[in-house]
Design a protein around this motif. Sequence first.
Motif, short mmCIF file in Angstrom:
data_model
loop_
_atom_site.label_atom_id
_atom_site.label_comp_id
_atom_site.label_asym_id
_atom_site.label_seq_id
_atom_site.Cartn_x
_atom_site.Cartn_y
_atom_site.Cartn_z
N GLY A 20 0.77 -1.17 0.13
CA GLY A 20 0.07 -0.13 0.23
C GLY A 20 0.73 1.28 0.09
N LYS A 50 1.73 6.69 -5.66
CA LYS A 50 0.48 6.08 -5.29
C LYS A 50 -0.40 5.79 -6.63
CE LYS A 50 -0.23 9.00 -1.23
NZ LYS A 50 1.38 9.39 -1.27
N TYR A 53 -5.02 2.02 -4.25
CA TYR A 53 -4.84 1.40 -2.76
C TYR A 53 -3.37 0.70 -3.04
CZ TYR A 53 -7.02 -2.25 -5.67
OH TYR A 53 -7.43 -3.21 -6.56
N GLY A 83 -0.39 -3.39 4.13
CA GLY A 83 -1.67 -3.18 3.24
C GLY A 83 -2.23 -4.20 2.25
N TYR A 84 -1.92 -4.03 0.89
CA TYR A 84 -2.42 -5.01 -0.10
C TYR A 84 -1.41 -4.90 -1.28
CZ TYR A 84 -4.54 -7.24 -3.81
OH TYR A 84 -4.84 -8.10 -5.11
#
Length: 306
Positions: A20, A50, A53, A83-84
């Motif tokens: 993430g 970024k 997500y 996160g992922y």
Amino acid sequence: MMKPARLQKGDTIGVIAPSGPVNMEKLHKAIPFFEKLGLHVQLGQHIEEKNGYLAGTDEQRLADLHEMIADKNIKAIIFARGGYGAGRIASDIDYNLVRNNPKIIWGYSDITYLHTAFHQATGLVTFHGPMLASDISQDDFDELSGRMFEQLFEPTKLCYSEKSSPLCVRVSGEAEGELVGGNLSLLVSTIGTPYEIDTKGKIILLEDIGEEPYRVDAMLNQLKLSGKLAEATGIVVGDFAESEPKVEKPSLTMEQVFHDYLDKLNIPVISGFKIGHCLPHFSVPLGVHAKLSSSKKTLTVDAGVE
């Protein structure tokens, strides 16, 4: 099994985000922790990226990982956060590069996918421990969690006992084998892939965050039906944070779920370990020999570095 070399004062560690997006203010707040350990910190080229997500595109996150692995000056990779997204790059990782450049890999949560993939593909020992932006930057990051990084400088056999937290013997017995595992939801997501968690003859560490009892029920059921629980020699139950049902509706408790899936096994099972999304966070190497003892109420883990 392949252990990475220990750290020395003056070494450089690489910090990247394979999952993430990173809060850079928190990340920079954590960097002095490593500088006090005598280490230099080098950030990945794309760490500020970024993409929804994700911390950048798959290609950017993979490039940062490969660059840090290949760089001979980088002696350890400490991940910025979970996160992922780590699983998205697993199939494109150059595992020969990892095998030829064994170095310390440290993180947890979504990083469980990388721990498992690296171990399955190369036998590299990796480390389940707190990360910069999600943990070390916190005001309540404690002394014990910080001291766990000392194992990277000197080969150390770890012993977790009730000096660290109260432990509950769910099933009595003695077990030994490689310690594997980590985040439950990520372990389940490896099943049916080339990086499927291997639990045969091993002690499994299980922890998670934000998963309600019915979700943990489903995941433990998948481990049960796939034979992963029965093949293990023992189970270490870490912290299951923020696991209360999010809305008022009929629900089993987490203890009832653990009882249904773990307390009926014919292998030792002990819960209450402060390993996971918690503070203190007891950091452990994965892929090394460990012993779980219900009579002593201890988990002992061999050193993770050479």
